[in-house]
Design an enzyme around this catalytic site. Structure first.
Site, PDB file in Angstrom:
ATOM      1  N   LYS A 188      14.608  23.026   6.446  1.00 56.34           N
ATOM      2  CA  LYS A 188      14.212  24.248   7.165  1.00 56.34           C
ATOM      3  C   LYS A 188      12.957  23.878   7.961  1.00 56.34           C
ATOM      4  CE  LYS A 188      14.760  28.649   8.021  1.00 56.34           C
ATOM      5  NZ  LYS A 188      15.944  29.240   8.679  1.00 56.34           N
ATOM      6  N   ASP A 219      20.290  27.098   6.782  1.00 59.24           N
ATOM      7  CA  ASP A 219      21.116  28.295   7.026  1.00 59.24           C
ATOM      8  C   ASP A 219      22.380  27.909   7.796  1.00 59.24           C
ATOM      9  OD1 ASP A 219      19.305  27.691   9.056  1.00 59.24           O
ATOM     10  OD2 ASP A 219      18.799  29.763   9.543  1.00 59.24           O
TER      11      ASP A 219
END
Ligand code: NAD
Ligand code: IPM
Ligand code: MN
Length: 355
Positions: A188, A219
């Site tokens: 991330k 994600d």
């Protein structure tokens, strides 16, 4: 001299699945003369007996063993304990004590289960490995709960040092070099400092190797493993992201009950466990899928005892069981075979294959 394997059955379905895995191990011709098993109490059951989920006798036992086989720990009975007393904390402490920094989780679909996957696979193949950093990150950072400005606040810090990242990336490169030489770093880095450090270290590391690397935000990765699972070769990632992508991968191959794992230290110590938990909802019913644990025994033979042929025999026997539709309820519903029946079938296949 015999190898010493420490066995920790743990809680919930742990005992049932480990029972079948042991059955399969000793079905290999000559294995009784090569291996000694010693069982130790670990998890919620150990807490009930010794007021400690990771008793000192267990600690000594695992540290002098050649490898450790674990079922799973935890369950509702121990959920209200303070964090440090919970069976899950004992599991983290076991991993830390053994210094097993690298958790290898191979994700492979059996051809005959492709039609049962919730993902439309058609002619696509799923065969990737998750390399999950296991003894640092948010699981092991400083944590606390305190009252700030009249309300309760809680904190979990995520920490990674360069050397902790380096050794995980090195392992991923080594694993990729025996496969298709492609690594995906899942992070991330658009938000987290730790992820930016992972990218920096990974970039430097792959520069000196033949490995190709790409970078993916977690994600997006959670979506891509569903949409394009066949595009991955080796996924390398931090502790918590690896945990989440693992269960998702379990669903893709047909059941979380199918996936094994190997956790390795720099000195060669190995801890072997299925990726799933103690499944309290089905414990004691003889319906749990023992295959993730049986395949973990194959990994134990391959990585810790260098018994490649024996590992392949177990993997072949599992494949035969699956191709012959000896499947559990988590895969085919009510008509599924029991835990014992599946274990016995695979043990019998192993016996035939090792003769
Ligand atoms: P879980 O993996 O135990 O179960 C999730 C779901 O998958 C349940 O519906 C369960 O029935 C099913 N399932 C899991 N393994 C299966 C198998 N072998 N065969 C058939 N179905 C299977 O996860 P959870 O419910 O979130 O956690 C239960 C407990 O296990 C918690 O206390 C958790 O902390 C613990 N846990 C332990 C480990 C471990 O010891 N390594 C791993 C994950 C969770
Ligand atoms: C796993 C489990 C553990 C983890 C829990 C029980 C601490 O989910 O082995 O995947 O998060 O590592
Ligand atoms: Mn998990």
């Amino acid at each position: 001299m015999k190898y010493n394997i420490a066995v920790l059955r743990g809680d919930g379905i742990g005992s049932e699945i480990v029972e079948e895995a042991i059955k399969v191990l000793f079905a290999i011709k000559g294995m009784k003369e090569k291996i000694d098993l010693k069982e130790y109490s670990f998890g919620g059951c150990a807490y009930d007996k010794f007021s400690h989920a990771f008793p000192s006798e267990t600690k000594e036992g695992v540290m002098k063993a050649d490898a450790v086989l674990l079922g799973a720990v935890g369950g509702p009975k121990w959920n209200e304990l303070p964090l440090e007393k919970r069976p899950e904390s004992a599991l983290l402490s076991l991993r830390k004590t053994m210094e097993v920094f690298c958790n290898i989780r191979p994700v492979k679909i059996f051809d005959s289960l492709k039609n049962l996957s919730p993902i439309k696979l058609e002619n696509r193949n799923i065969d990737y490995v998750i390399v999950r950093e296991l003894i640092s990150g948010i699981y092991f950072g400083n944590k606390n709960t305190e009252t700030i400005g009249g309300e309760i606040a809680a904190k979990d810090e995520m920490f990674y040092s360069e050397s902790q990242i380096k050794r995980a990336i090195d392992k991923a490169i080594e694993i990729a070099s025996k496969r298709n030489n492609k690594i995906t770093l899942v992070d991330k880095a658009n938000v987290l400092e730790t992820s930016r450090l992972w990218r920096k270290v990974a970039k430097e590391k792959v520069r000196d190797s033949k490995t190709e690397i790409d970078y993916m935000y977690v994600d997006n990765a959670a979506m891509q493993v569903i949409l394009n699972p066949d595009k991955f070769d080796v996924i390398v990632t931090s502790n918590m992201f690896g945990d989440i992508i693992s269960d998702e991968s379990g669903a893709i191959v047909g059941s979380i009950g199918l996936l094994p794992s190997a956790s390795i230290s720099e000195s060669g110590l190995g801890l072997y466990e299925p990726i799933h938990g103690s499944a309290p909802d089905i414990a004691g019913k003889n319906i749990a899928n023992p295959i993730g644990t049986i395949l973990s025994v194959a990994l134990l033979l391959r990585y810790s005892l260098k018994m490649d042929i024996e590992a392949e025999i177990i993997e072949k026997a599992v494949e035969n069981a699956i191709n012959n539709k000896i499947l559990s309820k988590d895969i085919i519903g009510e008509s599924g075979f029991s835990t014992c029946e599946i274990g016995e079938y695979i043990a019998n296949e192993v016996k035939n294959l090792s003769n």
